[in-house]
Scaffold this active site. Structure first.
Site, PDB file in Angstrom:
ATOM      1  N   ARG A 174      -4.281  80.143  40.835  1.00  0.00           N
ATOM      2  CA  ARG A 174      -4.042  80.456  42.464  1.00  0.00           C
ATOM      3  C   ARG A 174      -3.884  78.995  43.141  1.00  0.00           C
ATOM      4  NH1 ARG A 174      -1.891  84.379  41.242  1.00  0.00           N
ATOM      5  NH2 ARG A 174      -2.223  86.480  41.776  1.00  0.00           N
ATOM      6  N   HIS A 194       5.796  79.673  41.018  1.00  0.00           N
ATOM      7  CA  HIS A 194       4.965  81.079  40.954  1.00  0.00           C
ATOM      8  C   HIS A 194       5.602  81.867  39.984  1.00  0.00           C
ATOM      9  CE1 HIS A 194       1.510  83.712  42.342  1.00  0.00           C
ATOM     10  NE2 HIS A 194       1.869  84.028  40.991  1.00  0.00           N
TER      11      HIS A 194
HETATM   12  P1  NDP Z   1      -9.210  88.687  34.158  1.00  0.00           P
HETATM   13  O1  NDP Z   1     -10.029  89.327  35.128  1.00  0.00           O
HETATM   14  O2  NDP Z   1      -8.970  89.244  32.644  1.00  0.00           O
HETATM   15  O3  NDP Z   1      -9.910  87.276  33.716  1.00  0.00           O
HETATM   16  C1  NDP Z   1     -10.787  86.398  34.647  1.00  0.00           C
HETATM   17  C2  NDP Z   1     -11.703  85.678  33.861  1.00  0.00           C
HETATM   18  O4  NDP Z   1     -12.335  84.645  34.533  1.00  0.00           O
HETATM   19  C3  NDP Z   1     -12.946  86.367  33.414  1.00  0.00           C
HETATM   20  O5  NDP Z   1     -13.250  86.135  31.999  1.00  0.00           O
HETATM   21  C4  NDP Z   1     -13.931  85.911  34.019  1.00  0.00           C
HETATM   22  O6  NDP Z   1     -15.246  86.016  33.563  1.00  0.00           O
HETATM   23  C5  NDP Z   1     -13.588  84.557  34.549  1.00  0.00           C
HETATM   24  N1  NDP Z   1     -14.386  84.082  35.767  1.00  0.00           N
HETATM   25  C6  NDP Z   1     -14.071  84.759  37.048  1.00  0.00           C
HETATM   26  N2  NDP Z   1     -15.057  84.217  37.825  1.00  0.00           N
HETATM   27  C7  NDP Z   1     -15.661  83.122  37.255  1.00  0.00           C
HETATM   28  C8  NDP Z   1     -16.602  82.085  37.602  1.00  0.00           C
HETATM   29  N3  NDP Z   1     -16.956  81.994  38.800  1.00  0.00           N
HETATM   30  N4  NDP Z   1     -16.583  81.075  36.565  1.00  0.00           N
HETATM   31  C9  NDP Z   1     -16.106  81.056  35.482  1.00  0.00           C
HETATM   32  N5  NDP Z   1     -15.070  82.170  35.001  1.00  0.00           N
HETATM   33  C10 NDP Z   1     -15.065  83.043  35.850  1.00  0.00           C
HETATM   34  O7  NDP Z   1      -7.871  87.974  34.976  1.00  0.00           O
HETATM   35  P2  NDP Z   1      -6.525  87.455  33.946  1.00  0.00           P
HETATM   36  O8  NDP Z   1      -6.815  86.649  32.954  1.00  0.00           O
HETATM   37  O9  NDP Z   1      -5.844  88.875  33.808  1.00  0.00           O
HETATM   38  O10 NDP Z   1      -5.840  86.668  35.301  1.00  0.00           O
HETATM   39  C11 NDP Z   1      -6.463  85.596  35.772  1.00  0.00           C
HETATM   40  C12 NDP Z   1      -5.636  85.207  36.898  1.00  0.00           C
HETATM   41  O11 NDP Z   1      -4.400  84.587  36.744  1.00  0.00           O
HETATM   42  C13 NDP Z   1      -5.346  86.190  38.236  1.00  0.00           C
HETATM   43  O12 NDP Z   1      -6.448  86.620  38.872  1.00  0.00           O
HETATM   44  C14 NDP Z   1      -4.211  85.388  38.843  1.00  0.00           C
HETATM   45  O13 NDP Z   1      -4.892  84.862  39.960  1.00  0.00           O
HETATM   46  C15 NDP Z   1      -3.655  84.471  37.976  1.00  0.00           C
HETATM   47  N6  NDP Z   1      -2.329  84.846  37.467  1.00  0.00           N
HETATM   48  C16 NDP Z   1      -1.307  83.829  37.952  1.00  0.00           C
HETATM   49  C17 NDP Z   1      -0.079  84.249  37.374  1.00  0.00           C
HETATM   50  C18 NDP Z   1       1.049  83.162  37.668  1.00  0.00           C
HETATM   51  O14 NDP Z   1       2.178  83.625  37.480  1.00  0.00           O
HETATM   52  N7  NDP Z   1       0.939  82.106  38.045  1.00  0.00           N
HETATM   53  C19 NDP Z   1       0.459  85.679  36.935  1.00  0.00           C
HETATM   54  C20 NDP Z   1      -0.933  86.144  36.454  1.00  0.00           C
HETATM   55  C21 NDP Z   1      -1.941  86.000  37.077  1.00  0.00           C
HETATM   56  P3  NDP Z   1     -16.008  87.034  33.164  1.00  0.00           P
HETATM   57  O15 NDP Z   1     -15.709  87.775  31.595  1.00  0.00           O
HETATM   58  O16 NDP Z   1     -17.451  86.879  33.037  1.00  0.00           O
HETATM   59  O17 NDP Z   1     -15.768  88.244  34.065  1.00  0.00           O
HETATM   60  C1  OXD Z   2      -0.100  87.764  39.249  1.00  0.00           C
HETATM   61  C2  OXD Z   2       0.827  87.186  39.669  1.00  0.00           C
HETATM   62  O1  OXD Z   2      -1.276  87.974  39.601  1.00  0.00           O
HETATM   63  O2  OXD Z   2       2.078  87.179  39.569  1.00  0.00           O
HETATM   64  O3  OXD Z   2       0.374  88.671  38.405  1.00  0.00           O
HETATM   65  O4  OXD Z   2       0.360  86.045  40.238  1.00  0.00           O
END
Ligand code: NDP
Ligand code: OXD
Length: 308
Positions: free
Chosen positions: A223, A271
Protein backbone atom coordinates in the site's frame (compact mmCIF):
# COMPACT_ATOMS: atom_id res chain seq x y z
CA UNK A 1 -31.30 -14.34 3.50
CA UNK A 2 -29.46 -12.77 0.50
CA UNK A 3 -25.96 -12.03 -0.80
CA UNK A 4 -25.12 -8.66 -2.39
CA UNK A 5 -22.20 -7.96 -4.70
CA UNK A 6 -21.13 -4.35 -5.27
CA UNK A 7 -18.42 -3.90 -7.88
CA UNK A 8 -17.44 -4.40 -11.50
CA UNK A 9 -20.22 -5.80 -13.71
CA UNK A 10 -17.99 -8.39 -15.41
CA UNK A 11 -17.09 -10.01 -12.09
CA UNK A 12 -20.71 -9.77 -10.96
CA UNK A 13 -21.81 -11.81 -13.98
CA UNK A 14 -19.25 -14.56 -13.30
CA UNK A 15 -20.13 -14.71 -9.61
CA UNK A 16 -23.88 -14.63 -10.22
CA UNK A 17 -23.51 -17.60 -12.53
CA UNK A 18 -21.32 -19.51 -10.03
CA UNK A 19 -23.81 -18.87 -7.20
CA UNK A 20 -26.75 -19.98 -9.36
CA UNK A 21 -24.98 -23.25 -10.10
CA UNK A 22 -23.42 -24.00 -6.71
CA UNK A 23 -25.54 -22.23 -4.09
CA UNK A 24 -28.95 -21.64 -5.72
CA UNK A 25 -30.68 -21.44 -2.32
CA UNK A 26 -28.85 -18.12 -1.56
CA UNK A 27 -30.28 -15.26 -3.70
CA UNK A 28 -27.43 -13.34 -5.40
CA UNK A 29 -28.18 -9.65 -5.93
CA UNK A 30 -26.08 -7.03 -7.67
CA UNK A 31 -25.84 -3.49 -6.30
CA UNK A 32 -27.90 -1.29 -6.55
CA UNK A 33 -30.70 -3.84 -7.14
CA UNK A 34 -30.53 -5.27 -3.64
CA UNK A 35 -34.23 -6.04 -3.16
CA UNK A 36 -35.36 -6.01 0.46
CA UNK A 37 -32.25 -4.71 2.24
CA UNK A 38 -33.31 -6.36 5.51
CA UNK A 39 -32.72 -9.76 3.89
CA UNK A 40 -29.09 -8.99 3.11
CA UNK A 41 -26.73 -10.99 5.34
CA UNK A 42 -23.62 -10.95 3.12
CA UNK A 43 -21.95 -8.15 1.16
CA UNK A 44 -18.91 -8.54 -1.12
CA UNK A 45 -17.31 -5.28 -2.21
CA UNK A 46 -14.14 -3.22 -2.41
CA UNK A 47 -15.84 -0.09 -1.10
CA UNK A 48 -18.71 -0.37 1.35
CA UNK A 49 -21.56 2.15 1.20
CA UNK A 50 -20.86 4.95 3.71
CA UNK A 51 -23.94 4.21 5.79
CA UNK A 52 -23.42 0.43 5.73
CA UNK A 53 -25.06 -0.31 9.07
CA UNK A 54 -28.22 1.58 8.07
CA UNK A 55 -28.24 0.26 4.51
CA UNK A 56 -27.99 -3.39 5.55
CA UNK A 57 -29.18 -3.58 9.18
CA UNK A 58 -28.92 -7.40 9.32
CA UNK A 59 -25.48 -7.75 7.72
CA UNK A 60 -23.45 -10.64 9.14
CA UNK A 61 -20.35 -10.82 6.92
CA UNK A 62 -18.54 -8.16 4.89
CA UNK A 63 -16.29 -9.79 2.28
CA UNK A 64 -13.51 -7.70 0.74
CA UNK A 65 -13.09 -8.48 -2.95
CA UNK A 66 -9.37 -7.83 -2.44
CA UNK A 67 -6.71 -9.14 -0.09
CA UNK A 68 -6.63 -5.86 1.83
CA UNK A 69 -9.29 -4.47 4.16
CA UNK A 70 -7.64 -1.11 4.89
CA UNK A 71 -10.15 0.58 2.53
CA UNK A 72 -12.93 -0.13 5.05
CA UNK A 73 -13.53 1.99 8.11
CA UNK A 74 -13.60 -0.96 10.51
CA UNK A 75 -14.40 1.30 13.47
CA UNK A 76 -17.72 2.32 11.84
CA UNK A 77 -18.91 -1.29 11.46
CA UNK A 78 -21.17 -2.87 14.06
CA UNK A 79 -19.05 -5.09 16.32
CA UNK A 80 -20.87 -8.28 15.35
CA UNK A 81 -20.16 -7.95 11.59
CA UNK A 82 -17.39 -10.29 10.53
CA UNK A 83 -14.89 -8.98 7.98
CA UNK A 84 -13.20 -11.38 5.58
CA UNK A 85 -10.38 -10.59 3.16
CA UNK A 86 -9.91 -12.38 -0.15
CA UNK A 87 -7.79 -15.51 0.00
CA UNK A 88 -7.75 -17.19 -3.39
CA UNK A 89 -5.03 -18.87 -5.45
CA UNK A 90 -5.31 -16.64 -8.55
CA UNK A 91 -4.51 -13.48 -6.60
CA UNK A 92 -1.59 -15.17 -4.87
CA UNK A 93 -0.08 -16.53 -8.10
CA UNK A 94 -0.24 -13.13 -9.84
CA UNK A 95 1.49 -11.42 -6.91
CA UNK A 96 4.27 -14.01 -6.84
CA UNK A 97 4.75 -13.37 -10.57
CA UNK A 98 4.89 -9.57 -10.10
CA UNK A 99 7.43 -9.82 -7.28
CA UNK A 100 9.57 -12.16 -9.40
CA UNK A 101 9.44 -9.66 -12.30
CA UNK A 102 10.32 -6.71 -10.07
CA UNK A 103 13.13 -8.46 -8.22
CA UNK A 104 14.64 -9.86 -11.44
CA UNK A 105 14.44 -6.40 -13.03
CA UNK A 106 16.32 -4.83 -10.13
CA UNK A 107 18.75 -7.73 -9.84
CA UNK A 108 19.70 -7.47 -13.53
CA UNK A 109 19.92 -3.66 -13.41
CA UNK A 110 17.00 -3.00 -15.78
CA UNK A 111 16.37 0.61 -14.60
CA UNK A 112 20.12 1.29 -14.89
CA UNK A 113 20.40 -0.10 -18.42
CA UNK A 114 17.21 1.65 -19.56
CA UNK A 115 18.74 4.94 -18.37
CA UNK A 116 21.97 4.16 -20.20
CA UNK A 117 20.10 3.30 -23.39
CA UNK A 118 18.22 6.62 -23.25
CA UNK A 119 21.60 8.41 -22.96
CA UNK A 120 23.17 6.31 -25.75
CA UNK A 121 25.67 4.89 -23.29
CA UNK A 122 27.23 1.42 -23.78
CA UNK A 123 28.63 0.50 -20.39
CA UNK A 124 28.90 -2.93 -18.78
CA UNK A 125 28.49 -3.57 -15.07
CA UNK A 126 29.49 -6.86 -13.45
CA UNK A 127 26.92 -9.65 -13.52
CA UNK A 128 26.05 -11.06 -10.13
CA UNK A 129 24.44 -14.50 -9.64
CA UNK A 130 21.03 -14.58 -7.92
CA UNK A 131 22.47 -16.73 -5.14
CA UNK A 132 24.52 -13.75 -3.95
CA UNK A 133 21.60 -11.29 -4.07
CA UNK A 134 19.87 -10.99 -0.70
CA UNK A 135 16.14 -10.42 -1.05
CA UNK A 136 14.03 -9.59 2.01
CA UNK A 137 10.23 -9.75 2.09
CA UNK A 138 8.32 -7.81 4.76
CA UNK A 139 5.12 -9.66 5.65
CA UNK A 140 5.09 -13.43 5.45
CA UNK A 141 1.37 -13.93 4.89
CA UNK A 142 -0.42 -15.49 1.91
CA UNK A 143 1.35 -13.20 -0.55
CA UNK A 144 4.74 -12.83 1.13
CA UNK A 145 5.23 -16.59 1.47
CA UNK A 146 4.17 -17.24 -2.13
CA UNK A 147 6.58 -14.54 -3.33
CA UNK A 148 9.40 -16.04 -1.27
CA UNK A 149 8.72 -19.51 -2.68
CA UNK A 150 8.90 -18.08 -6.21
CA UNK A 151 12.10 -16.15 -5.47
CA UNK A 152 13.71 -19.28 -4.07
CA UNK A 153 13.07 -21.14 -7.33
CA UNK A 154 14.96 -18.31 -9.07
CA UNK A 155 17.93 -18.91 -6.77
CA UNK A 156 17.87 -15.76 -4.62
CA UNK A 157 19.20 -15.67 -1.06
CA UNK A 158 15.86 -15.12 0.69
CA UNK A 159 14.78 -13.76 4.04
CA UNK A 160 11.40 -12.81 5.47
CA UNK A 161 10.31 -10.54 8.30
CA UNK A 162 7.01 -11.04 10.08
CA UNK A 163 5.13 -9.99 13.20
CA UNK A 164 4.93 -13.53 14.58
CA UNK A 165 7.67 -16.07 14.00
CA UNK A 166 7.42 -18.15 10.82
CA UNK A 167 9.36 -21.12 9.50
CA UNK A 168 9.68 -21.31 5.72
CA UNK A 169 11.98 -23.78 3.96
CA UNK A 170 15.11 -22.10 2.60
CA UNK A 171 14.18 -18.68 4.04
CA UNK A 172 15.92 -16.87 6.90
CA UNK A 173 13.05 -15.84 9.10
CA UNK A 174 13.07 -12.75 11.30
CA UNK A 175 10.29 -11.72 13.67
CA UNK A 176 9.10 -8.54 15.33
CA UNK A 177 10.57 -5.11 15.94
CA UNK A 178 13.57 -6.59 17.75
CA UNK A 179 14.82 -8.38 14.60
CA UNK A 180 13.93 -5.72 12.02
CA UNK A 181 17.38 -4.08 12.05
CA UNK A 182 19.17 -7.38 11.43
CA UNK A 183 16.77 -8.25 8.61
CA UNK A 184 17.19 -4.85 6.95
CA UNK A 185 20.98 -4.91 7.24
CA UNK A 186 21.18 -8.12 5.16
CA UNK A 187 18.75 -7.03 2.43
CA UNK A 188 19.80 -5.91 -1.06
CA UNK A 189 16.28 -5.90 -2.50
CA UNK A 190 13.51 -5.09 -0.02
CA UNK A 191 9.94 -6.13 -0.91
CA UNK A 192 6.97 -4.83 1.10
CA UNK A 193 3.92 -7.12 1.30
CA UNK A 194 2.55 -5.99 4.64
CA UNK A 195 -1.06 -5.07 5.35
CA UNK A 196 -1.58 -1.37 6.04
CA UNK A 197 -2.28 -0.92 9.75
CA UNK A 198 -1.47 1.61 12.45
CA UNK A 199 1.75 -0.32 13.08
CA UNK A 200 2.91 -0.60 9.49
CA UNK A 201 1.97 2.84 8.11
CA UNK A 202 5.14 4.75 7.06
CA UNK A 203 7.35 1.74 7.80
CA UNK A 204 9.38 2.38 4.62
CA UNK A 205 11.16 5.46 5.93
CA UNK A 206 14.59 7.01 6.34
CA UNK A 207 15.51 4.73 9.25
CA UNK A 208 14.93 1.66 7.12
CA UNK A 209 16.51 3.13 3.97
CA UNK A 210 19.65 4.25 5.84
CA UNK A 211 20.00 0.79 7.37
CA UNK A 212 19.84 -0.98 3.98
CA UNK A 213 23.23 -1.73 2.41
CA UNK A 214 24.43 0.93 -0.05
CA UNK A 215 23.06 0.22 -3.53
CA UNK A 216 19.94 -1.56 -2.24
CA UNK A 217 16.56 -1.33 -4.01
CA UNK A 218 12.95 -1.31 -2.88
CA UNK A 219 9.73 -2.86 -4.19
CA UNK A 220 6.42 -1.73 -2.70
CA UNK A 221 3.52 -3.92 -3.82
CA UNK A 222 1.47 -3.46 -0.65
CA UNK A 223 0.00 0.00 0.00
CA UNK A 224 1.15 3.57 -0.68
CA UNK A 225 0.72 4.37 3.01
CA UNK A 226 3.66 2.14 3.87
CA UNK A 227 6.05 4.50 2.13
CA UNK A 228 7.28 7.92 3.21
CA UNK A 229 7.72 9.34 -0.29
CA UNK A 230 10.11 12.17 0.64
CA UNK A 231 12.37 9.70 2.44
CA UNK A 232 12.55 7.48 -0.64
CA UNK A 233 13.38 10.42 -2.91
CA UNK A 234 16.09 11.58 -0.50
CA UNK A 235 17.66 8.10 -0.30
CA UNK A 236 17.61 7.71 -4.11
CA UNK A 237 18.93 11.20 -4.79
CA UNK A 238 21.71 10.78 -2.22
CA UNK A 239 22.79 7.68 -4.16
CA UNK A 240 22.32 5.38 -1.18
CA UNK A 241 19.43 3.50 -2.80
CA UNK A 242 19.76 2.34 -6.40
CA UNK A 243 16.15 2.09 -7.59
CA UNK A 244 12.53 1.50 -6.57
CA UNK A 245 9.59 -0.26 -8.18
CA UNK A 246 6.28 0.97 -6.81
CA UNK A 247 2.89 -0.54 -7.58
CA UNK A 248 0.98 1.54 -5.07
CA UNK A 249 0.88 5.13 -3.88
CA UNK A 250 -1.26 7.37 -1.71
CA UNK A 251 -3.44 8.80 -3.11
CA UNK A 252 -4.14 6.72 -6.20
CA UNK A 253 -3.83 7.66 -8.98
CA UNK A 254 -0.50 9.38 -8.37
CA UNK A 255 -1.15 13.13 -8.79
CA UNK A 256 0.02 14.85 -11.97
CA UNK A 257 3.38 16.55 -11.56
CA UNK A 258 4.46 14.23 -8.73
CA UNK A 259 8.25 13.70 -8.61
CA UNK A 260 7.85 9.92 -8.99
CA UNK A 261 6.52 10.24 -12.59
CA UNK A 262 9.78 11.50 -14.05
CA UNK A 263 12.29 10.01 -11.63
CA UNK A 264 14.87 8.05 -13.66
CA UNK A 265 15.26 5.34 -11.03
CA UNK A 266 11.63 4.83 -10.07
CA UNK A 267 9.42 2.46 -12.02
CA UNK A 268 5.69 2.76 -11.47
CA UNK A 269 2.87 0.33 -12.13
CA UNK A 270 -0.75 1.44 -11.47
CA UNK A 271 -1.80 -0.96 -8.68
CA UNK A 272 -1.72 -4.02 -10.89
CA UNK A 273 0.73 -6.23 -9.01
CA UNK A 274 -2.15 -8.60 -8.57
CA UNK A 275 -5.89 -8.79 -8.94
CA UNK A 276 -8.60 -11.07 -7.66
CA UNK A 277 -9.35 -13.62 -10.36
CA UNK A 278 -13.10 -13.99 -10.93
CA UNK A 279 -13.39 -17.77 -11.24
CA UNK A 280 -11.06 -18.83 -8.45
CA UNK A 281 -12.43 -16.08 -6.20
CA UNK A 282 -16.01 -17.30 -6.76
CA UNK A 283 -14.93 -20.75 -5.57
CA UNK A 284 -13.22 -19.24 -2.51
CA UNK A 285 -16.27 -17.14 -1.66
CA UNK A 286 -18.67 -20.06 -1.99
CA UNK A 287 -16.37 -22.20 0.14
CA UNK A 288 -16.34 -19.53 2.85
CA UNK A 289 -20.14 -19.28 2.79
CA UNK A 290 -20.35 -23.06 3.18
CA UNK A 291 -17.92 -22.87 6.09
CA UNK A 292 -19.92 -20.08 7.69
CA UNK A 293 -23.18 -22.03 7.43
CA UNK A 294 -21.48 -25.12 8.91
CA UNK A 295 -19.97 -23.12 11.78
CA UNK A 296 -16.40 -23.64 10.52
CA UNK A 297 -13.76 -20.85 10.51
CA UNK A 298 -13.72 -18.83 7.27
CA UNK A 299 -10.47 -18.40 5.30
CA UNK A 300 -9.16 -14.84 5.65
CA UNK A 301 -11.28 -13.86 8.66
CA UNK A 302 -9.93 -10.48 9.80
CA UNK A 303 -8.99 -9.77 13.39
CA UNK A 304 -10.66 -6.37 13.56
CA UNK A 305 -8.58 -5.28 16.55
CA UNK A 306 -5.34 -5.87 14.56
CA UNK A 307 -6.73 -4.40 11.33
CA UNK A 308 -5.83 -7.34 9.06
P1 NDP B 1 -1.91 -11.68 5.10
O1 NDP B 1 -2.87 -11.19 6.13
O2 NDP B 1 -1.98 -13.09 4.65
O3 NDP B 1 -0.43 -11.46 5.62
C1 NDP B 1 0.00 -10.33 6.28
C2 NDP B 1 1.32 -10.68 6.95
O4 NDP B 1 1.90 -9.48 7.45
C3 NDP B 1 1.14 -11.65 8.13
O5 NDP B 1 2.06 -12.70 7.99
C4 NDP B 1 1.41 -10.77 9.34
O6 NDP B 1 2.04 -11.40 10.43
C5 NDP B 1 2.35 -9.72 8.77
N1 NDP B 1 2.29 -8.49 9.56
C6 NDP B 1 1.19 -7.78 9.90
N2 NDP B 1 1.52 -6.74 10.65
C7 NDP B 1 2.86 -6.79 10.83
C8 NDP B 1 3.81 -6.00 11.53
N3 NDP B 1 3.41 -4.94 12.26
N4 NDP B 1 5.09 -6.36 11.48
C9 NDP B 1 5.50 -7.44 10.79
N5 NDP B 1 4.65 -8.25 10.10
C10 NDP B 1 3.35 -7.93 10.12
O7 NDP B 1 -2.04 -10.68 3.87
P2 NDP B 1 -1.71 -10.97 2.34
O8 NDP B 1 -0.37 -11.57 2.25
O9 NDP B 1 -2.84 -11.66 1.70
O10 NDP B 1 -1.71 -9.47 1.75
C11 NDP B 1 -0.78 -8.51 2.21
C12 NDP B 1 -1.12 -7.15 1.63
O11 NDP B 1 -0.79 -7.07 0.25
C13 NDP B 1 -2.58 -6.74 1.65
O12 NDP B 1 -3.00 -6.31 2.94
C14 NDP B 1 -2.62 -5.62 0.64
O13 NDP B 1 -2.32 -4.40 1.28
C15 NDP B 1 -1.48 -5.97 -0.30
N6 NDP B 1 -1.98 -6.34 -1.64
C16 NDP B 1 -1.58 -5.60 -2.72
C17 NDP B 1 -2.00 -5.93 -3.98
C18 NDP B 1 -1.55 -5.18 -5.17
O14 NDP B 1 -2.00 -5.44 -6.27
N7 NDP B 1 -0.63 -4.24 -5.04
C19 NDP B 1 -2.90 -7.06 -4.22
C20 NDP B 1 -3.24 -7.77 -3.03
C21 NDP B 1 -2.79 -7.41 -1.79
P3 NDP B 1 1.33 -12.52 11.36
O15 NDP B 1 1.61 -13.83 10.69
O16 NDP B 1 2.00 -12.42 12.66
O17 NDP B 1 -0.13 -12.18 11.43
C1 OXD C 1 -6.00 -6.16 -2.94
C2 OXD C 1 -5.52 -5.22 -3.90
O1 OXD C 1 -5.92 -5.88 -1.73
O2 OXD C 1 -5.91 -5.32 -5.07
O3 OXD C 1 -6.46 -7.25 -3.35
O4 OXD C 1 -4.71 -4.35 -3.59
Amino acid sequence: MAFVYKGAARRGAVWSDAFARRMPQLPFRTWPDVGDAREVRFLATWQAPEDLAQTFPNLEVLFSVGAGVDQFDLSALPAEVRVVRMVEPGLVACMAEYVAWAVLSLHRGAPLYLGQQRRGEWKQHSVQPASTRRVGVMGMGQLGCAALAQLRTLGFDCAGWNRSRREEPGVRCYAGEAELAEFIARTDILVCLLPLTGETRAILNTNVFDALPAGASVVNAARGGHLVEADLLAALDAGHLCAAILDVCEPEPLPRGHAFWEHPRIWLTPHVASETQDETAAAALLDNLRRYHEGLPMQGLVDRSRGY
